[in-house]
Design an enzyme around this catalytic site. Sequence first.
Site, mmCIF file in Angstrom:
data_model
loop_
_atom_site.group_PDB
_atom_site.id
_atom_site.type_symbol
_atom_site.label_atom_id
_atom_site.label_comp_id
_atom_site.label_asym_id
_atom_site.label_seq_id
_atom_site.Cartn_x
_atom_site.Cartn_y
_atom_site.Cartn_z
ATOM 1 N N TYR A 102 0.797 -1.037 0.054
ATOM 2 C CA TYR A 102 0.034 0.126 0.051
ATOM 3 C C TYR A 102 0.878 1.351 0.057
ATOM 4 C CZ TYR A 102 -4.149 -2.979 1.300
ATOM 5 O OH TYR A 102 -5.003 -3.847 1.302
ATOM 6 N N TYR A 109 -11.597 -0.335 -0.245
ATOM 7 C CA TYR A 109 -11.687 -0.195 0.994
ATOM 8 C C TYR A 109 -10.413 0.471 1.710
ATOM 9 C CZ TYR A 109 -8.610 -3.514 3.895
ATOM 10 O OH TYR A 109 -7.346 -4.044 4.373
ATOM 11 N N ARG A 110 -9.491 0.562 0.759
ATOM 12 C CA ARG A 110 -7.888 1.018 0.988
ATOM 13 C C ARG A 110 -7.180 1.109 -0.305
ATOM 14 N NH1 ARG A 110 -4.724 -3.004 5.254
ATOM 15 N NH2 ARG A 110 -2.924 -1.510 5.642
HETATM 16 C C1 LIG Z 1 2.321 -10.660 2.684
HETATM 17 C C2 LIG Z 1 1.636 -9.360 3.283
HETATM 18 C C3 LIG Z 1 0.244 -9.824 3.810
HETATM 19 C C4 LIG Z 1 -0.381 -8.640 4.307
HETATM 20 N N1 LIG Z 1 -1.648 -8.927 4.984
HETATM 21 C C5 LIG Z 1 -2.388 -7.886 5.588
HETATM 22 C C6 LIG Z 1 -3.517 -8.156 6.397
HETATM 23 O O1 LIG Z 1 -3.776 -9.511 6.716
HETATM 24 N N2 LIG Z 1 -4.232 -7.098 7.092
HETATM 25 C C7 LIG Z 1 -3.852 -5.845 6.657
HETATM 26 O O2 LIG Z 1 -4.611 -5.140 7.218
HETATM 27 N N3 LIG Z 1 -2.988 -5.614 6.009
HETATM 28 C C8 LIG Z 1 -2.101 -6.410 5.474
HETATM 29 N N4 LIG Z 1 -0.828 -6.162 4.756
HETATM 30 C C9 LIG Z 1 -0.758 -4.792 4.342
HETATM 31 C C10 LIG Z 1 0.186 -3.968 5.396
HETATM 32 O O3 LIG Z 1 1.389 -4.765 5.574
HETATM 33 C C11 LIG Z 1 -0.353 -4.190 6.865
HETATM 34 O O4 LIG Z 1 -1.464 -3.318 6.715
HETATM 35 C C12 LIG Z 1 0.595 -3.211 8.003
HETATM 36 O O5 LIG Z 1 0.153 -3.563 9.195
HETATM 37 C C13 LIG Z 1 0.548 -2.211 7.758
HETATM 38 O O6 LIG Z 1 1.855 -1.349 8.341
HETATM 39 P P1 LIG Z 1 2.200 -0.509 9.676
HETATM 40 O O7 LIG Z 1 1.060 -1.339 10.680
HETATM 41 O O8 LIG Z 1 3.467 -0.432 9.829
HETATM 42 O O9 LIG Z 1 1.492 1.005 9.162
HETATM 43 P P2 LIG Z 1 2.254 2.080 8.858
HETATM 44 O O10 LIG Z 1 2.977 2.065 7.350
HETATM 45 O O11 LIG Z 1 2.933 2.729 10.081
HETATM 46 O O12 LIG Z 1 0.953 3.259 8.735
HETATM 47 C C14 LIG Z 1 0.075 2.998 7.622
HETATM 48 C C15 LIG Z 1 -0.522 4.365 7.217
HETATM 49 O O13 LIG Z 1 -1.188 4.741 8.222
HETATM 50 C C16 LIG Z 1 -0.871 6.160 8.285
HETATM 51 N N5 LIG Z 1 -0.437 6.486 9.659
HETATM 52 C C17 LIG Z 1 0.619 5.789 10.367
HETATM 53 N N6 LIG Z 1 0.872 5.995 11.609
HETATM 54 C C18 LIG Z 1 -0.083 7.173 11.803
HETATM 55 C C19 LIG Z 1 -0.132 8.010 12.744
HETATM 56 N N7 LIG Z 1 0.453 7.900 13.974
HETATM 57 N N8 LIG Z 1 -0.986 9.155 12.687
HETATM 58 C C20 LIG Z 1 -1.690 9.444 11.501
HETATM 59 N N9 LIG Z 1 -1.540 8.705 10.465
HETATM 60 C C21 LIG Z 1 -0.865 7.485 10.474
HETATM 61 C C22 LIG Z 1 0.086 6.738 7.530
HETATM 62 O O14 LIG Z 1 -0.772 7.084 6.316
HETATM 63 C C23 LIG Z 1 0.612 5.460 6.923
HETATM 64 O O15 LIG Z 1 1.188 5.428 5.683
HETATM 65 C C24 LIG Z 1 -0.133 -7.310 3.919
HETATM 66 C C25 LIG Z 1 0.907 -7.067 3.470
HETATM 67 C C26 LIG Z 1 1.878 -8.235 3.130
HETATM 68 C C27 LIG Z 1 3.179 -7.747 2.503
#
Ligand SMILES: Cc1cc2nc3c(=O)[nH]c(=O)nc-3n(C[C@H](O)[C@H](O)[C@H](O)COP(=O)(O)OP(=O)(O)OC[C@H]3O[C@@H](n4cnc5c(N)ncnc54)[C@H](O)[C@@H]3O)c2cc1C
Length: 516
Positions: free
Chosen positions: A94, A472-473
Site C-alpha cells: 500500500y 476499502y483502502r
Molecule cells: C504478505 C502481506 C500480507 C498482508 N496482510 C495484511 C492483512 O492481513 N491485513 C492488513 O490489514 N494488511 C495486510 N498487509 C498490508 C500491511 O503490511 C499491513 O496492513 C501493515 O500492518 C501496515 O503497516 P504498519 O502497521 O506498519 O502501518 P504504517 O505504515 O505505520 O501506517 C500505515 C499508514 O497509516 C497512516 N499512519 C500511520 N501512523 C500514523 C499516525 N501515527 N498518525 C496518522 N496517520 C498514521 C499513514 O498514512 C501510513 O502510511 C499485508 C502485507 C503483506 C506484504
Amino acid sequence: MSTNERILPKGVSETDFDAALDRFRETLGAEQVLIDSDRLAPYSKIMMAGDRDDYIPSAAVLPTSTEEVQAIVRVCNEYRIPIWTISTGKNLGYGSAAPGETGQVILDLHRMNRILDVDPDVCTALLEPGVTYQQLYDYIKENDLKLWLDPPAPSAIAGPVGNTLDRGVGYTPYGEHFMFQCGMEVVLANGEVVRTGMGGIENSSSWQVFKWGYGPYIDGLFTQSNYGIVTKMGLWLMPEPPAYRPFLIQYQNPEDIEEIVEVLRPLRIAQIIPNAVVIVHTLWDAGTHVTRKEYYDGSDSIPREAIERIKADEGIGEWNVYAALYGTPEQIEVNWKIVEQAFGASGKAKIMYGEEAEKRGGGFSYRSALMKGDMNLQEFGLYNWRGGGGSMWFAPVSQAKGSETKDQTELAQRILGKYGFDYVAEYIVGWRDMHHVIDLLYNREDPEETQRAHDCFAELIDEFAKRGYGLYRTNTEFMEQVAGTFGEPLREVHRTLKRALDPNGILSPGKSGIRL
Ligand SMILES: Cc1cc2nc3c(=O)[nH]c(=O)nc-3n(C[C@H](O)[C@H](O)[C@H](O)COP(=O)(O)OP(=O)(O)OC[C@H]3O[C@@H](n4cnc5c(N)ncnc54)[C@H](O)[C@@H]3O)c2cc1C
C-alpha cells in the site's frame, strides 16, 4: 531525478529547509534527523507500479515523545514543510514507508514504542505508534495475561496503530480493527494536542472503554486521513477463550463461491462463526509456498489446466474457507454441528478440522495461528509466486452475497487476464461485507511489466467503480483515482475539513486524495 541531487520539499527554499532542519536537530538531536540518501533509502522502497523517483523523501525525523512531535509540527507550519507520518512503516503493498510524494519529510514514529497500559480486567491497551504486534504479544506472554491480539498477516513486524489507522484487518473475532479501537491522542497541524472520546476529561478512567465520548465522534477523522498525527491509541483485546477450533472447508469449482457465501453469511451475522473468515482462492493458498514457474512459464495469465494441476498436487480446493469457533468445549460442539449441517447440505463441501485439516495442502497451520492471534510471516511466500518484488493490493468491498462475489471474481479474472496477471485472491468476511483482497503480483524489475501492472490496476479501479464497487483502502500511487470514484460531494467535505484543521496543508498532503 537522481538521488544524489538534493531534494527539497515542494515550494520550500533551500534556506528555509536548512533553517527547519536546524530546528529539528535542536529538538531531536542531530542523529534523529536523517538527510543522507543512504539512511533515507529504506523510506524510498515501493512495491507498487509507480516511478521510484516520485516517492523520495527529503529527510526523515524520528521523535520519541508527543512533545517532540508537537515541536516538529510547529516548525513545519512555520516553514510550510510537508510531512508524511508512519508508525512502524510496514504498509507493504500500500506504499510501504515511502512518502506520498517526493520531497515530503518522513515523520517516523517507530521510536515512540511504549506500551502505556494493558488492563487485563477490561481487556484494553493504550499504545504509542511504534509498538509492534510482536512487542505487545511478548509483553502479554511475559506478564502471563490471558489476552489475544488480532494481527494482520505481516504482524510480527507491523504495529496496531498504523494498521488500525489505515483501517486494516486481522483474522480473529476482533478482525475489523477500527471497530476495536477506543480513544486517541492526536497532535493537530497547529501543534495542539487533542484527546478523543472520554480522553478530554482529566483523569478519566473510561478513555479506553467508551468509544463515543460526548458530542460528535471524531476518531474516524484520523483514519485514512491527513488531519492529525496520532501519538497514542487505545484498543480492545480479546480474552483468551477456554477452547478454540480452527477448521477448513474446501470446494472444488470456481462457481462454488456463490454457495459458500450464501451458507456463510447467516452464520457470520448470527455470530455462530464469530471471526473474520477467509475464503482463499487456489493461487493464494498455493502461492504462499509454491512458485508459478513450477507449473507455468508463460507471461500471460496462468491457464486453468495449470490451476487444476496445482489443486490436485497440493490437495487444495478452488476455494478454501478458513474459520474458527471460540468458547467453551460445549459451545464449540453445538456450533460445530450447525456449521457441519449448513455446509454439508449440498454435498459439495469437504469439511475438516484437527489432523485431517493439517494433512491437507494449503495454509492451515499459518491460518490457524493467525486466527488465534499468533505471529508468523508465512504470507510473504506470495512474493516468490511471480518474483520481482511488485505487489499491489486491489481490495474492493462487496456485500456478503454470493451473486456479488461471483460477479466480482469473474470481473477481476477477466481484467487481470487481459493484462497477463494471475488472480491471487481471497475474500475476508466481515459481518455483512467482504473485503475482496487481490494481490496484483508482478516483476518490478521489468519496466514493461510494471507499466502493464499500472494500467491493469487503473482499469480494475474504474471497471469496479462502474458497477458500484469501491475500494476499502489503496496504495499511494492510486489514492487520487480512488478518491475520485467516491464522488465530488464527499471530496468537498474532506477538503473543507482539511482547510479547517490544516490550513497550510502540511500533514501528509495527498493522503486518500485529500489536499487543500
Ligand atoms: C504478505 C502481506 C500480507 C498482508 N496482510 C495484511 C492483512 O492481513 N491485513 C492488513 O490489514 N494488511 C495486510 N498487509 C498490508 C500491511 O503490511 C499491513 O496492513 C501493515 O500492518 C501496515 O503497516 P504498519 O502497521 O506498519 O502501518 P504504517 O505504515 O505505520 O501506517 C500505515 C499508514 O497509516 C497512516 N499512519 C500511520 N501512523 C500514523 C499516525 N501515527 N498518525 C496518522 N496517520 C498514521 C499513514 O498514512 C501510513 O502510511 C499485508 C502485507 C503483506 C506484504
